[in-house]
Structure formats: C-alpha cells, structure tokens
Design a protein around this motif. Structure first.
Motif, PDB file in Angstrom:
ATOM      1  N   PRO A 126       0.806  -1.090   0.072  1.00 17.48           N
ATOM      2  CA  PRO A 126      -0.004   0.034  -0.164  1.00 17.48           C
ATOM      3  C   PRO A 126       0.716   1.256  -0.160  1.00 17.48           C
ATOM      4  CG  PRO A 126      -0.609  -1.599   1.899  1.00 17.48           C
ATOM      5  CD  PRO A 126       0.808  -1.977   1.273  1.00 17.48           C
ATOM      6  N   THR A 127       0.340   2.404  -0.564  1.00 11.61           N
ATOM      7  CA  THR A 127       1.039   3.588  -0.567  1.00 11.61           C
ATOM      8  C   THR A 127       0.000   4.705   0.102  1.00 11.61           C
ATOM      9  OG1 THR A 127       0.057   4.088  -2.684  1.00 11.61           O
ATOM     10  CG2 THR A 127       2.305   3.197  -2.891  1.00 11.61           C
ATOM     11  N   THR A 128      -0.779   4.360   0.655  1.00 12.90           N
ATOM     12  CA  THR A 128      -1.779   5.486   1.343  1.00 12.90           C
ATOM     13  C   THR A 128      -1.335   5.044   2.885  1.00 12.90           C
ATOM     14  OG1 THR A 128      -3.490   3.660   1.374  1.00 12.90           O
ATOM     15  CG2 THR A 128      -3.760   5.603  -0.088  1.00 12.90           C
ATOM     16  N   ALA A 129      -1.314   6.473   3.508  1.00 11.20           N
ATOM     17  CA  ALA A 129      -1.075   6.674   4.875  1.00 11.20           C
ATOM     18  C   ALA A 129       0.096   5.769   5.251  1.00 11.20           C
ATOM     19  CB  ALA A 129      -2.434   6.270   5.641  1.00 11.20           C
ATOM     20  N   MET A 130      -0.204   5.174   6.380  1.00 13.17           N
ATOM     21  CA  MET A 130       1.155   4.106   6.942  1.00 13.17           C
ATOM     22  C   MET A 130       0.702   2.823   7.037  1.00 13.17           C
ATOM     23  SD  MET A 130       3.804   5.750   7.704  1.00 13.17           S
ATOM     24  CE  MET A 130       4.579   4.579   8.670  1.00 13.17           C
ATOM     25  N   HIS A 131      -0.256   2.376   5.993  1.00  7.81           N
ATOM     26  CA  HIS A 131      -0.820   1.096   5.531  1.00  7.81           C
ATOM     27  C   HIS A 131       0.213   0.079   5.602  1.00  7.81           C
ATOM     28  CE1 HIS A 131      -4.981   3.064   4.173  1.00  7.81           C
ATOM     29  NE2 HIS A 131      -4.827   2.687   5.617  1.00  7.81           N
ATOM     30  N   LYS A 132       1.524   0.274   4.858  1.00  5.79           N
ATOM     31  CA  LYS A 132       2.500  -0.598   4.515  1.00  5.79           C
ATOM     32  C   LYS A 132       2.984  -1.173   6.055  1.00  5.79           C
ATOM     33  CE  LYS A 132       6.838  -1.170   2.382  1.00  5.79           C
ATOM     34  NZ  LYS A 132       8.085  -0.624   1.799  1.00  5.79           N
ATOM     35  N   ALA A 133       2.754  -0.409   7.105  1.00  4.88           N
ATOM     36  CA  ALA A 133       3.229  -0.847   8.088  1.00  4.88           C
ATOM     37  C   ALA A 133       2.130  -1.834   9.227  1.00  4.88           C
ATOM     38  CB  ALA A 133       3.545   0.179   9.411  1.00  4.88           C
ATOM     39  N   ALA A 134       1.084  -2.097   8.407  1.00  2.00           N
ATOM     40  CA  ALA A 134       0.099  -2.946   8.913  1.00  2.00           C
ATOM     41  C   ALA A 134      -0.090  -4.095   7.929  1.00  2.00           C
ATOM     42  CB  ALA A 134      -1.005  -2.289   8.942  1.00  2.00           C
ATOM     43  N   GLY A 135       0.593  -4.311   6.754  1.00  3.02           N
ATOM     44  CA  GLY A 135       0.427  -5.368   5.787  1.00  3.02           C
ATOM     45  C   GLY A 135      -0.182  -5.017   4.597  1.00  3.02           C
ATOM     46  N   GLY A 136      -1.015  -5.685   3.990  1.00  2.00           N
ATOM     47  CA  GLY A 136      -1.389  -5.399   2.270  1.00  2.00           C
ATOM     48  C   GLY A 136      -0.426  -5.607   1.576  1.00  2.00           C
ATOM     49  N   PHE A 137       0.701  -6.224   1.685  1.00  2.21           N
ATOM     50  CA  PHE A 137       1.786  -6.700   0.681  1.00  2.21           C
ATOM     51  C   PHE A 137       2.095  -7.976   0.468  1.00  2.21           C
ATOM     52  CE2 PHE A 137       3.597  -5.945   5.169  1.00  2.21           C
ATOM     53  CZ  PHE A 137       3.958  -7.226   5.376  1.00  2.21           C
ATOM     54  N   GLY A 138       2.656  -8.079  -0.611  1.00  2.00           N
ATOM     55  CA  GLY A 138       3.151  -9.390  -1.088  1.00  2.00           C
ATOM     56  C   GLY A 138       4.096  -9.553  -2.080  1.00  2.00           C
ATOM     57  N   GLY A 139       4.205 -10.895  -2.513  1.00  2.00           N
ATOM     58  CA  GLY A 139       5.180 -10.914  -3.626  1.00  2.00           C
ATOM     59  C   GLY A 139       4.829 -10.946  -4.882  1.00  2.00           C
ATOM     60  N   LEU A 140       5.664 -10.731  -5.830  1.00  2.00           N
ATOM     61  CA  LEU A 140       5.240 -10.417  -7.314  1.00  2.00           C
ATOM     62  C   LEU A 140       6.269 -11.100  -7.943  1.00  2.00           C
ATOM     63  CD1 LEU A 140       3.338  -7.511  -9.141  1.00  2.00           C
ATOM     64  CD2 LEU A 140       4.842  -9.122 -10.232  1.00  2.00           C
ATOM     65  N   ARG A 141       6.092 -12.190  -8.718  1.00  6.71           N
ATOM     66  CA  ARG A 141       7.106 -12.792  -9.832  1.00  6.71           C
ATOM     67  C   ARG A 141       6.885 -12.742 -11.043  1.00  6.71           C
ATOM     68  NH1 ARG A 141       6.862 -18.862  -7.325  1.00  6.71           N
ATOM     69  NH2 ARG A 141       7.342 -17.846  -5.420  1.00  6.71           N
ATOM     70  N   ILE A 142       7.798 -12.585 -11.725  1.00 10.47           N
ATOM     71  CA  ILE A 142       7.593 -12.695 -13.554  1.00 10.47           C
ATOM     72  C   ILE A 142       8.633 -13.634 -13.790  1.00 10.47           C
ATOM     73  CG2 ILE A 142       7.683 -11.116 -15.545  1.00 10.47           C
ATOM     74  CD1 ILE A 142       7.226  -8.741 -14.012  1.00 10.47           C
ATOM     75  N   ASN A 143       8.213 -14.696 -14.539  1.00 13.45           N
ATOM     76  CA  ASN A 143       8.998 -15.867 -14.768  1.00 13.45           C
ATOM     77  C   ASN A 143       9.356 -15.427 -16.246  1.00 13.45           C
ATOM     78  OD1 ASN A 143       8.482 -17.573 -12.266  1.00 13.45           O
ATOM     79  ND2 ASN A 143       6.292 -17.550 -12.925  1.00 13.45           N
ATOM     80  N   SER A 144      10.040 -16.403 -16.681  1.00 15.12           N
ATOM     81  CA  SER A 144      10.272 -16.242 -18.290  1.00 15.12           C
ATOM     82  C   SER A 144       9.632 -17.268 -19.023  1.00 15.12           C
ATOM     83  CB  SER A 144      12.001 -17.025 -18.088  1.00 15.12           C
ATOM     84  OG  SER A 144      12.433 -17.054 -19.812  1.00 15.12           O
ATOM     85  N   ARG A 145       9.381 -16.757 -20.250  1.00 15.75           N
ATOM     86  CA  ARG A 145       8.749 -17.620 -21.016  1.00 15.75           C
ATOM     87  C   ARG A 145       9.486 -18.610 -21.545  1.00 15.75           C
ATOM     88  NH1 ARG A 145       7.524 -13.251 -25.681  1.00 15.75           N
ATOM     89  NH2 ARG A 145       9.217 -12.362 -24.564  1.00 15.75           N
TER      90      ARG A 145
END
Length: 551
Positions: A126-145
């Motif tokens: 998250p980019t709003t307020a201090m939401h990043k300090a509470a979660g709302g995050f995760g991983g994003l992977r881009i695999n090769s074709r």
C-alpha cells in the motif's frame, strides 16, 4: 480433398490463430480487510488480502496481462503499488497518490497492466497513509517464457521470503506520531513471511527441501525503514537475479537487503537432513533485532541448532558487497528494453540531477525533503491535472533546481514535480548528508546503479563508475554521508515517483515526481486515461474528458 488444399487450409488456420491471438490474461479478485495478526507475537490490527497476511503471491510470466479487481473493505482510502513493474506507457496503473485517486471505502478499482520482459522478483504494497506498516503486501514474480532461457537449471521449487521490520503500535498510532511531528524510532521486531519462529521445537517450517535438490528463494525486504541481513544456517546462497536483472552468480553466506530490494538466490539441500534456520536481523541499528524461520529437509531428523550464523558488522561491509554485484552479460534475459541501451557506458549524459535529502522542522513538526522541498500530495492527482490541462491550478513544475543548495536551512511544503525531456539520457546523484542510511526507488524504470561512494560527488568521480556491467535495477541504497549515482534513459512517458523507501520519510515528504511528456501525445508513447479511472480533488470531476491520444 487434395493434399495441397489440406496443406493450404492448415497454414491459413494457423496464421489466423497467430494474428488473432493475444498475450494471456491473469485475473484476480482481492478483498482488502482488517484482521488480527501477530508477526512478533503481539496481536494487533493488520491489513489482509483475501484473509491472508502476507497477501497472495502473484505468479506471472513475461507478457502476461494482469487484471486485479481490488475491493476496499477498510474504513479509509486504500491504494496499491507494484514496485519494479515498469508499466510501460502506463503510469495510470502505478498506484501512487500522484498518478491516481485512492480507492474509497466500500468501493473497488480494477488494475490492468502488462508485465514485460522483466523476468525477476518484485513486491506490491500500500502507498496510502501508513498502511504498509500493517500489511497489505505480498510478492510478485515474473517468470521467463519458455522461449527465453534463464542462465541456470530449473530449480526443484520456487519460494518467496518476505522479510521486514515491524512496529507493534499499529499503523494508526504510527500515523498520529508522524502527523504530530515525532520520529518513529526503532522497530519493535522483525518478521519472516509474517511470523517469527519460537525455537521451541514446535515451529512449522516455512518451506521444505528434498536432499540433493536445488531451490530458488526470492528474498525481499518489505519493511518500512530498516535494512536487514538475511542468511541461511549451514547453507550458502548463489545470487542469480536482483530486481529484474540476472547477475554474475557469486556465492554469499549472507546478503544485506535494503528496504524495497529483492534478491533471488539458489540454495542446494546438501547438508545433514534436519531443520535449519533462516535468519533476518537488523543492520545499522544500536540494538540488533533478529527473526528466524524453519527450513525443513523432507526426511529430516532433529531440530535446528540454536547456534545462529553471525551477522556482519558495519556499513562498509555492505558497501563492499554492493561492489560485487554485476550484471550477467552472457544471459539472454532478464535485460532492460532496447530503449535503456545495453551499451549505457557509451551514451553522452545530457543532464545531471543531484538530489539531497534533508530533515528539518516546519511549524515545529518534523518534515523530510529533497533539495529543500517536502512533497505534499494535492487533492487532485498530479497526472490527472496534467492530462486535463489544469496543472497550473494544482502544482508548479521545477520548484527545485538540478543542484541542491550547499546548506538547506528551510524546507518548503509543496507538490514537487520535475520536468524531464522525453528520451534523454540522464545522470542522477543521490546525496545523503545525514547519518541514517537511505533507500530510493524510481517507479516506471530500471536504472544502472553505477556507483556508491563515501564523501561528496564531483565530476571527477565519474572515472570510478562501472560503465560495463552495473546491474539494472529500480532501488538503490545510499550510505551515511555518501552518494550514489544512477544512469538511465527517460523513455517511458508518464508521471513517475522518485521516493524514499524509508516509509516515515516518504510519508513526511521525501519524494518527488518526474513528469516525462511525449511531445507527440501519441499512443505509441503513452496510453490514454483508462475508462475506469476514478476522479477526485474537485477541479476535474465535472470537466469533459480530454480528446484521446491517437497513433
């Protein structure tokens, strides 16, 4: 039917399928809610995505179209960014308050972006307020074709490890502290994938490994302000990728992972079959805080040893490690797009921009700034104001100069937007005049991290640049009383955030936006305003939509 006719029909059908085909789509529905979490053992309110903390891992392949419908079930506005995903020609999907409106409570918004040839490891948050300090995050992977080989054998499995500092006060209290002009201070703990092993022999493993096989681990610092050192007990790591670039495959016993940075390593299960710890501990803090997690061999017998591998000491060690990172020039991918140039060291620099961070008080309250300006998000997002041709009613361009004052005594509060000429090759110097380590991110781009050194930058320092195989990445750390240099071509039209990833500094103004406008205003350079774009701020909400760009 004759053989020739049958052959013709087969060729015609195959060509029809090729011309009508489109890159694959991935669809997600995400419900964002509050829930109880306890990353360091203390229950508190956190932000969940589909009931998960951390949030779901996005597993995509290059050229996939990613469509994520986000339902905001919080009682406050919410916004997500996809750090490192370049969003070519599409800053509308970048998920910052300068490019779009946050999702109101009880509403939803659908993100739609395409992941290009950025094969690698990323995060969202998250980019709003201090939401990043509470979660709302995760991983994003881009695999090769399948048609694009990677420079190592396929691993037995692919795991994501999110490490980060943690504050037990909760995001609303942290926000009140910052709004009141106070510093957050040191973190209360560290987590690994949202938890910390108790070490009582009852901990469930984060992941398992089969003896003799090699596994890929994507390690990302998802914290809000603290650099962390990460290491495996009894195992070495072979670095193969960082932030979308394949690297020279050096062996490390530990890695300093600064805020918002990601590394991908290979680990071989070649030790005695039992449990082992993975360890994340704070760096550059007076009190070292440590978290552990269990990695279990499938036929393992016995608990992990309580003797944890030691962490390095001092930031000079970290600087020396940075100098060992090299771009893998023999790999076919991941590499920057041709616009970024494979031969970056031979391009003439057309502009040098020096950005210096500052801490000061304004009306008795703490603020952070870049070149003397502490950024304030206006009610109408900058990109929308620009698109609707009312920028002059919302912000002023270039209120900072390319060179910061030698001494910054006062800080101005205002939207901080720089004009950058489309497709020019630019040198950016980050100057850290303070005693705290910095971490900067540039959205919409990868850049060549050519140097980090102590002292003050000057033209003579260019002779120390790595102009051959500097890693192309999107985040760079700047050590105390030091500087860092990056090179890149600003060829991605849009409004792009240059921000401190130290989140209390980001929240209190240590960021700016780079406006990169294509003079042609063509779809070849930038996409039109999406039909589902939310409007906010009052100025543009009742205005007619501007004529769309055309090819």
């Amino acid at each position: 039917m004759s053989v020739n006719l049958l052959l013709f029909l087969c060729l015609w059908a195959s060509s029809f399928l090729v011309t009508r085909s489109e890159d694959p789509y991935l669809f997600f529905d995400w419900n964002v809610t509050f829930g109880t979490i306890a990353p360091t053992g203390i229950p508190q309110q956190g932000i969940l995505i589909n009931g998960q903390f951390p949030g779901p891992n996005i597993n995509s392949t290059s050229n996939n179209n990613v469509v994520i419908n986000v339902f905001n079930n919080l009682d406050e506005p919410f916004l997500l960014t996809w750090t490192g995903v370049q969003h070519r020609k599409n800053s509308w999907q970048d998920g910052t308050l300068g490019t779009g409106c946050p999702i109101p409570p009880g509403k939803n918004y659908t993100y739609h972006f395409q992941v290009k040839d950025q094969i690698g490891s990323y995060v969202y948050y998250p980019t709003t307020a201090m939401h990043k300090a509470a979660g709302g995050f995760g991983g994003l992977r881009i695999n090769s074709r399948l048609l694009i080989p990677v420079p190592y054998p396929d691993p037995a499995d692919d795991y994501t490890i999110l490490i980060g500092d943690w504050f037990s006060k909760g995001h609303t209290t942290l926000k009140k502290m910052l709004d009141g002009g106070r510093n957050l201070g040191r973190c209360d703990g560290v987590h690994i994938n949202g938890r910390n092993a108790k070490g009582d022999g009852k901990d469930e493993p984060l992941f398992t490994m089969e003896p003799g096989k090699t596994y890929k681990y994507r390690i990302c610092n998802i914290g809000i302000k603290t650099s962390l050192n990460f290491r495996f007990q009894g195992h070495n790591m072979k670095l193969v990728e960082m932030e979308g670039s394949h690297t020279v495959q050096n062996i490390y016993d530990s890695l300093d992972v600064h805020v918002a940075q990601c590394f991908a390593v290979l680990v071989t299960a070649d030790q005695e079959p039992k449990d082992y710890y993975v360890v994340a501990s704070t760096r550059f803090t007076r009190r070292v805080v440590t978290a552990t997690g269990i990695i279990r061999y499938t036929n393992g017998k016995g608990p992990a040893s309580p003797d944890l591998p030691p962490a390095p000491v001092g930031w000079a060690w970290s600087l020396n490690q940075f100098r060992t990172f090299r771009w893998n020039l023999t790999a076919s991918a991941a590499r920057p797009n041709p616009q970024g140039s494979y031969h970056y060291g031979g391009i003439n620099i057309t502009r040098t921009i020096k950005l210096a961070n500052t801490a000061a008080k304004v009306n008795g309250k703490l603020r952070y700034a870049i070149n003397g300006v502490s950024h304030v998000d206006p009610p109408t997002p900058l990109k929308l104001a620009e698109y609707y041709n009312v920028a002059d009613k919302v912000f002023k361009y270039d209120i900072i100069t390319d060179t910061p004052p030698a001494s910054i005594q006062e800080i101005q509060l205002a939207p901080n937007v720089m004009n950058l000429t489309f497709r020019t090759f630019i040198e950016v110097i980050f100057e850290n005049r303070e005693t705290a380590i910095q971490s900067y991110h540039l959205s919409g781009y990868s850049f060549f991290a050519v140097a980090i050194e102590t002292g003050t930058w000057s033209l003579e320092k260019r002779k120390n640049y790595n102009l051959l195989d500097a890693v192309s990445r999107h985040t760079i750390q700047v050590f105390p009383n030091s500087w860092a240099a990056i090179l890149l071509t600003f060829d991605n039209a849009g409004m792009w955030n240059i921000r401190s990833e130290i989140w209390d500094r980001h929240y209190l103004g240590q960021q700016l936006y780079a406006s990169v406008l294509s003079p042609e205003r063509s779809l070849r350079d930038e996409y039109n305003l999406p039909d589902n774009t939310m409007l906010c701020g009052g100025i543009i909400e009742n205005m007619p939509k501007p004529p769309p760009y055309s090819i």
